[in-house]
Design an enzyme around this catalytic site. Structure first.
Site, PDB file in Angstrom:
ATOM      1  N   LEU A  14      38.224  40.684  32.731  1.00 53.92           N
ATOM      2  CA  LEU A  14      39.730  39.831  32.436  1.00 53.92           C
ATOM      3  C   LEU A  14      39.596  38.746  33.094  1.00 53.92           C
ATOM      4  O   LEU A  14      40.089  37.507  32.834  1.00 53.92           O
ATOM      5  CB  LEU A  14      40.886  40.564  32.659  1.00 53.92           C
ATOM      6  CG  LEU A  14      41.130  41.713  31.573  1.00 53.92           C
ATOM      7  CD1 LEU A  14      42.336  42.685  32.137  1.00 53.92           C
ATOM      8  CD2 LEU A  14      41.281  41.331  30.419  1.00 53.92           C
ATOM      9  N   GLY A  15      38.833  38.777  34.456  1.00 46.89           N
ATOM     10  CA  GLY A  15      38.848  37.480  35.213  1.00 46.89           C
ATOM     11  C   GLY A  15      38.376  37.913  36.728  1.00 46.89           C
ATOM     12  O   GLY A  15      38.072  38.959  36.813  1.00 46.89           O
ATOM     13  N   GLY A  17      38.773  36.775  40.770  1.00 47.51           N
ATOM     14  CA  GLY A  17      39.484  36.144  41.899  1.00 47.51           C
ATOM     15  C   GLY A  17      38.722  35.946  43.170  1.00 47.51           C
ATOM     16  O   GLY A  17      37.375  36.386  43.164  1.00 47.51           O
ATOM     17  N   LYS A  37      41.936  46.165  39.108  1.00 51.36           N
ATOM     18  CA  LYS A  37      41.468  45.004  39.918  1.00 51.36           C
ATOM     19  C   LYS A  37      40.665  45.688  40.974  1.00 51.36           C
ATOM     20  O   LYS A  37      41.248  46.590  41.824  1.00 51.36           O
ATOM     21  CB  LYS A  37      42.784  44.272  40.474  1.00 51.36           C
ATOM     22  CG  LYS A  37      42.048  43.251  41.462  1.00 51.36           C
ATOM     23  CD  LYS A  37      43.380  42.532  41.885  1.00 51.36           C
ATOM     24  CE  LYS A  37      43.039  41.304  42.913  1.00 51.36           C
ATOM     25  NZ  LYS A  37      44.272  40.425  43.186  1.00 51.36           N
ATOM     26  N   ASP A 141      52.100  33.464  47.362  1.00 52.48           N
ATOM     27  CA  ASP A 141      50.854  33.172  46.983  1.00 52.48           C
ATOM     28  C   ASP A 141      51.222  32.891  45.267  1.00 52.48           C
ATOM     29  O   ASP A 141      50.601  33.026  44.300  1.00 52.48           O
ATOM     30  CB  ASP A 141      49.413  33.719  46.790  1.00 52.48           C
ATOM     31  CG  ASP A 141      48.265  33.348  46.454  1.00 52.48           C
ATOM     32  OD1 ASP A 141      48.296  31.878  46.458  1.00 52.48           O
ATOM     33  OD2 ASP A 141      47.289  33.804  46.327  1.00 52.48           O
TER      34      ASP A 141
HETATM   35  P1  ATP Z   1      43.112  34.832  43.754  1.00 52.48           P
HETATM   36  O1  ATP Z   1      42.034  35.849  44.252  1.00 52.48           O
HETATM   37  O2  ATP Z   1      43.584  33.876  44.554  1.00 52.48           O
HETATM   38  O3  ATP Z   1      44.495  35.781  43.529  1.00 52.48           O
HETATM   39  P2  ATP Z   1      43.194  34.989  40.876  1.00 52.48           P
HETATM   40  O4  ATP Z   1      44.605  35.147  40.827  1.00 52.48           O
HETATM   41  O5  ATP Z   1      42.379  33.904  39.913  1.00 52.48           O
HETATM   42  O6  ATP Z   1      42.815  34.425  42.358  1.00 52.48           O
HETATM   43  P3  ATP Z   1      42.712  37.621  40.448  1.00 52.48           P
HETATM   44  O7  ATP Z   1      43.936  38.120  40.958  1.00 52.48           O
HETATM   45  O8  ATP Z   1      41.627  38.725  40.859  1.00 52.48           O
HETATM   46  O9  ATP Z   1      42.294  36.491  40.986  1.00 52.48           O
HETATM   47  O10 ATP Z   1      42.951  37.711  38.972  1.00 52.48           O
HETATM   48  C1  ATP Z   1      41.953  37.099  37.930  1.00 52.48           C
HETATM   49  C2  ATP Z   1      42.187  37.133  36.764  1.00 52.48           C
HETATM   50  O11 ATP Z   1      42.331  38.378  36.108  1.00 52.48           O
HETATM   51  C3  ATP Z   1      43.618  36.377  36.293  1.00 52.48           C
HETATM   52  O12 ATP Z   1      43.653  35.011  36.250  1.00 52.48           O
HETATM   53  C4  ATP Z   1      43.912  36.901  34.958  1.00 52.48           C
HETATM   54  O13 ATP Z   1      43.385  36.382  33.922  1.00 52.48           O
HETATM   55  C5  ATP Z   1      43.216  38.462  35.067  1.00 52.48           C
HETATM   56  N1  ATP Z   1      44.340  39.504  35.580  1.00 52.48           N
HETATM   57  C6  ATP Z   1      44.570  39.791  36.548  1.00 52.48           C
HETATM   58  N2  ATP Z   1      45.485  40.683  36.698  1.00 52.48           N
HETATM   59  C7  ATP Z   1      45.632  41.019  35.400  1.00 52.48           C
HETATM   60  C8  ATP Z   1      46.451  42.096  34.601  1.00 52.48           C
HETATM   61  N3  ATP Z   1      47.343  42.872  35.176  1.00 52.48           N
HETATM   62  N4  ATP Z   1      46.516  41.932  33.152  1.00 52.48           N
HETATM   63  C9  ATP Z   1      45.596  41.077  32.524  1.00 52.48           C
HETATM   64  N5  ATP Z   1      44.974  40.224  33.152  1.00 52.48           N
HETATM   65  C10 ATP Z   1      45.050  40.278  34.494  1.00 52.48           C
HETATM   66 MG    MG Z   2      45.411  36.504  41.604  1.00 49.29          MG
END
Ligand code: ATP
Ligand code: MG
Length: 305
Positions: A14-15, A17, A37, A141
């Protein structure tokens, strides 16, 4: 319940971070869909700061699972040795799956949102902050990628409590690589001399500042403190946060209520800034008839332009 990572089948990424990857997973016994995650190498003993932060994220996440405005975390798994699924020391959060991803993802596609949608988003975020602040937790954040959207239900929820992430995302040369994260920080947090959680009364006002920037970003379709054509460097950003008039030039065409809401969020002096309670009763979030419809509109509409 979910007992081990091997119960979960990875469907897609999904992504990514900082320090983690989020997967869409299926719990095979029940067919339920979750977001997983994975924070990598949690067990790395040399990185004490990272461990401390991941632990606090796990700790907070498991304490705040009773609000409909906070992304639910069902369990935290230590990945241990699960072959091929996680590495030793990875820490895994089994979260509620939010089917439209983050506000960051949506803004990348839709660019600009209507005031009605933004009003709904603001109200949901404020409700989430009301809950957190009531538990004496500063989110720390608030930014588009940490606001997740469930399009089916028309919900926006807060995610990610790794508030001290900023500290560890330094480049080797000590400069800040966290434009993405620091960009939403309030002026009081920019000044290391003055920044003291006690002096700033816990730092709750910082979350409100960040919300102000997020709603402006929803309106203009880009990070509002750096103008198009301007170099996105640290000095430009610092000047905008600490000295410049930020709301008026960006929101010239917006409604009076929206402008006023942003002014209250982006009040430079944290003592003068709007509080959660004040902003929840602000006409921009309070006067619109059906708030959840605001967010529902997000699902059906493509873009303001
Ligand atoms: P950071 O590490 O600074 O928080 P970030 O917010 O981009 O950066 P992540 O929290 O790991 O990193 O999330 C990355 C991406 O994964 C998000 O931008 C979103 O698109 C997706 N994502 C995260 N959590 C969920 C969820 N519970 N359901 C669906 N998609 C999610
Ligand atoms: Mg995040």
């Amino acid at each position: 319940g979910i007992n081990s990572l091997s119960d979960l089948k990875k469907l897609e990424i999904l992504g990514h971070g900082h320090g983690g990857t989020v997967y869409k997973v299926c719990h095979e016994q029940t067919g339920m869909i979750y977001a997983l995650k994975v924070l990598h190498e949690f067990g790395n003993l040399e990185d004490v700061e990272y461990q401390r932060q991941a632990m606090s994220e796990a700790d907070i996440f498991t304490r705040v699972d009773t609000s409909e405005y906070i992304v639910r975390c069902f369990c935290v798994l230590d990945c241990g040795f699960a072959e091929g699924k996680g590495r030793r020391g990875d820490l895994c959060f089994v979260m509620e799956y939010m089917d439209m991803g983050s506000l960051h993802d949506i803004l990348r596609k839709n660019k600009k949102l209507s005031e009605n949608v933004i009003s709904g988003i603001a109200r949901n975020v404020l409700k989430g902050l009301q809950y957190l602040h009531g538990m004496q937790i500063v989110h720390g954040d608030i930014k588009p990628s940490n606001l997740l959207v469930n399009g089916t239900k028309g919900e926006v929820k807060l995610a990610d409590f790794g508030a001290s992430r900023v500290v560890i995302n330094r480049n080797q040369d000590g400069t800040n690589s966290c434009m993405g994260t620091c960009a939403y920080m309030s002026p009081e947090r920019m000044d290391p001399e003055k920044w003291n959680k006690d002096l700033c009364s816990g730092g709750f006002a910082g979350d409100i500042w960040s919300l102000g920037l997020v709603v402006m970003e929803c309106y203009v379709g880009r990070f509002p403190l750096i103008q198009p054509g301007q170099k996105p460097d640290w000095v430009t950003l610092m000047c905008a946060i600490c000295y410049e008039e930020n709301v008026k030039p960006v929101l010239r065409m917006a409604s009076v209520e929206f402008q006023s809401f942003c002014q209250r969020c982006l009040e430079r002096d944290w003592k003068m800034r709007g509080t959660v309670e004040e902003l929840l009763s602000h006409p921009f979030v309070n006067n619109r008839s059906d708030q959840s419809n605001g967010v529902m509109e997000l699902v059906t509409q493509d873009s303001r332009d």
